[in-house]
Write a protein that holds these residues in place. Structure first.
Motif, PDB file in Angstrom:
ATOM      1  N   LYS A 289      89.442  42.709  77.683  1.00 56.97           N
ATOM      2  CA  LYS A 289      89.587  43.967  78.513  1.00 56.97           C
ATOM      3  C   LYS A 289      89.903  45.115  77.653  1.00 56.97           C
ATOM      4  N   VAL A 290      90.813  44.113  76.589  1.00 54.98           N
ATOM      5  CA  VAL A 290      91.413  45.030  75.093  1.00 54.98           C
ATOM      6  C   VAL A 290      90.387  44.851  74.532  1.00 54.98           C
ATOM      7  N   ALA A 291      89.819  44.152  74.922  1.00 58.63           N
ATOM      8  CA  ALA A 291      88.068  44.396  73.049  1.00 58.63           C
ATOM      9  C   ALA A 291      87.457  45.552  73.766  1.00 58.63           C
ATOM     10  N   ASP A 292      87.364  45.704  75.567  1.00 63.69           N
ATOM     11  CA  ASP A 292      86.277  46.864  76.502  1.00 63.69           C
ATOM     12  C   ASP A 292      86.671  48.098  75.894  1.00 63.69           C
ATOM     13  N   HIS A 293      88.422  48.234  75.719  1.00 61.69           N
ATOM     14  CA  HIS A 293      88.505  49.578  75.704  1.00 61.69           C
ATOM     15  C   HIS A 293      89.150  49.992  74.179  1.00 61.69           C
ATOM     16  N   VAL A 294      88.622  49.164  72.909  1.00 63.40           N
ATOM     17  CA  VAL A 294      88.733  49.618  71.448  1.00 63.40           C
ATOM     18  C   VAL A 294      87.643  50.342  71.682  1.00 63.40           C
ATOM     19  N   THR A 295      87.542  51.800  70.652  1.00 60.78           N
ATOM     20  CA  THR A 295      86.502  52.023  70.962  1.00 60.78           C
ATOM     21  C   THR A 295      85.774  51.855  69.073  1.00 60.78           C
ATOM     22  N   ASP A 296      86.823  51.586  68.248  1.00 57.47           N
ATOM     23  CA  ASP A 296      86.466  51.515  66.367  1.00 57.47           C
ATOM     24  C   ASP A 296      86.768  49.791  66.738  1.00 57.47           C
ATOM     25  N   SER A 297      85.175  49.324  65.987  1.00 55.80           N
ATOM     26  CA  SER A 297      85.220  47.798  66.211  1.00 55.80           C
ATOM     27  C   SER A 297      85.989  47.489  65.345  1.00 55.80           C
ATOM     28  N   ALA A 298      85.835  48.047  64.008  1.00 58.41           N
ATOM     29  CA  ALA A 298      87.150  47.783  62.700  1.00 58.41           C
ATOM     30  C   ALA A 298      88.589  47.208  63.460  1.00 58.41           C
ATOM     31  N   THR A 299      88.505  47.584  64.054  1.00 60.49           N
ATOM     32  CA  THR A 299      89.759  47.258  64.868  1.00 60.49           C
ATOM     33  C   THR A 299      90.423  46.428  66.144  1.00 60.49           C
ATOM     34  N   VAL A 300      89.020  46.261  66.955  1.00 61.62           N
ATOM     35  CA  VAL A 300      89.625  45.005  67.495  1.00 61.62           C
ATOM     36  C   VAL A 300      90.349  43.714  67.385  1.00 61.62           C
ATOM     37  N   LEU A 301      89.579  43.101  66.408  1.00 55.30           N
ATOM     38  CA  LEU A 301      90.301  42.229  66.150  1.00 55.30           C
ATOM     39  C   LEU A 301      92.211  42.436  66.174  1.00 55.30           C
ATOM     40  N   TYR A 302      92.640  43.321  65.369  1.00 54.74           N
ATOM     41  CA  TYR A 302      94.003  43.796  64.361  1.00 54.74           C
ATOM     42  C   TYR A 302      94.209  43.962  66.194  1.00 54.74           C
ATOM     43  N   ILE A 303      93.888  44.757  66.827  1.00 58.82           N
ATOM     44  CA  ILE A 303      94.608  45.747  67.680  1.00 58.82           C
ATOM     45  C   ILE A 303      94.353  44.380  69.404  1.00 58.82           C
ATOM     46  N   GLN A 304      93.919  42.811  68.722  1.00 59.64           N
ATOM     47  CA  GLN A 304      93.857  42.045  69.394  1.00 59.64           C
ATOM     48  C   GLN A 304      94.975  41.627  69.924  1.00 59.64           C
ATOM     49  N   ASN A 305      95.168  41.278  68.151  1.00 56.53           N
ATOM     50  CA  ASN A 305      96.124  39.915  67.854  1.00 56.53           C
ATOM     51  C   ASN A 305      97.594  40.198  67.921  1.00 56.53           C
ATOM     52  N   ILE A 306      97.414  41.646  68.374  1.00 62.01           N
ATOM     53  CA  ILE A 306      98.772  42.718  68.373  1.00 62.01           C
ATOM     54  C   ILE A 306      99.324  42.608  69.975  1.00 62.01           C
ATOM     55  N   PHE A 307      98.190  41.909  70.733  1.00 67.31           N
ATOM     56  CA  PHE A 307      97.849  42.088  72.075  1.00 67.31           C
ATOM     57  C   PHE A 307      98.228  40.280  72.564  1.00 67.31           C
ATOM     58  N   LYS A 308      98.492  39.095  70.844  1.00 71.78           N
ATOM     59  CA  LYS A 308      98.471  37.936  71.344  1.00 71.78           C
ATOM     60  C   LYS A 308      99.714  37.757  71.444  1.00 71.78           C
ATOM     61  N   GLU A 309     100.046  38.226  69.991  1.00 73.88           N
ATOM     62  CA  GLU A 309     101.166  38.180  69.578  1.00 73.88           C
ATOM     63  C   GLU A 309     102.629  39.034  71.185  1.00 73.88           C
ATOM     64  N   ILE A 310     101.907  39.736  71.666  1.00 72.57           N
ATOM     65  CA  ILE A 310     102.852  40.462  73.158  1.00 72.57           C
ATOM     66  C   ILE A 310     102.854  39.057  74.360  1.00 72.57           C
ATOM     67  N   MET A 311     101.658  38.900  73.994  1.00 64.74           N
ATOM     68  CA  MET A 311     101.552  37.552  75.305  1.00 64.74           C
ATOM     69  C   MET A 311     102.453  36.624  74.474  1.00 64.74           C
ATOM     70  N   HIS A 312     102.624  35.673  73.658  1.00 67.41           N
ATOM     71  CA  HIS A 312     103.078  34.524  73.043  1.00 67.41           C
ATOM     72  C   HIS A 312     104.734  35.066  72.854  1.00 67.41           C
ATOM     73  N   GLN A 313     105.093  36.177  73.050  1.00 68.02           N
ATOM     74  CA  GLN A 313     106.410  36.053  73.653  1.00 68.02           C
ATOM     75  C   GLN A 313     106.942  36.401  74.694  1.00 68.02           C
ATOM     76  N   SER A 314     105.709  36.546  75.543  1.00 66.61           N
ATOM     77  CA  SER A 314     106.271  36.957  77.167  1.00 66.61           C
ATOM     78  C   SER A 314     106.017  34.794  77.764  1.00 66.61           C
ATOM     79  N   ARG A 315     105.394  34.180  76.671  1.00 67.61           N
ATOM     80  CA  ARG A 315     105.533  33.000  77.247  1.00 67.61           C
ATOM     81  C   ARG A 315     107.027  32.470  76.686  1.00 67.61           C
TER      82      ARG A 315
END
Length: 70
Positions: free
Chosen positions: A34-60
């Protein structure tokens, strides 16, 4: 972020009541898609996903800590 962790706390309580594990890999994959679907700049998708991965990691980690405390 604090509001998010209040929600995490409530979700963790539900998971504990229903004997569900902290990690739901399928759900995390859905979130990242879903994050990838909402990102409009393809150059930033992986970086933004990594931010969300870290948020999920801290949530766990928070959920694990709650379970050990309680």
């Amino acid at each position: 972020m604090e509001k998010r962790f209040k929600a995490v706390q409530a979700v963790n309580e539900y998971k504990q009541q229903h004997q569900l594990p902290v990690l739901d890999q399928h759900r995390e994959e859905q979130v990242l898609a879903k994050v990838a679907d909402h990102v409009t700049d393809s150059a930033t998708v992986l970086y933004i996903q990594n931010i969300f991965k870290e948020i999920m990691h801290q949530s766990r980690a928070f959920q694990d800590a709650q379970r050990k405390e309680g």
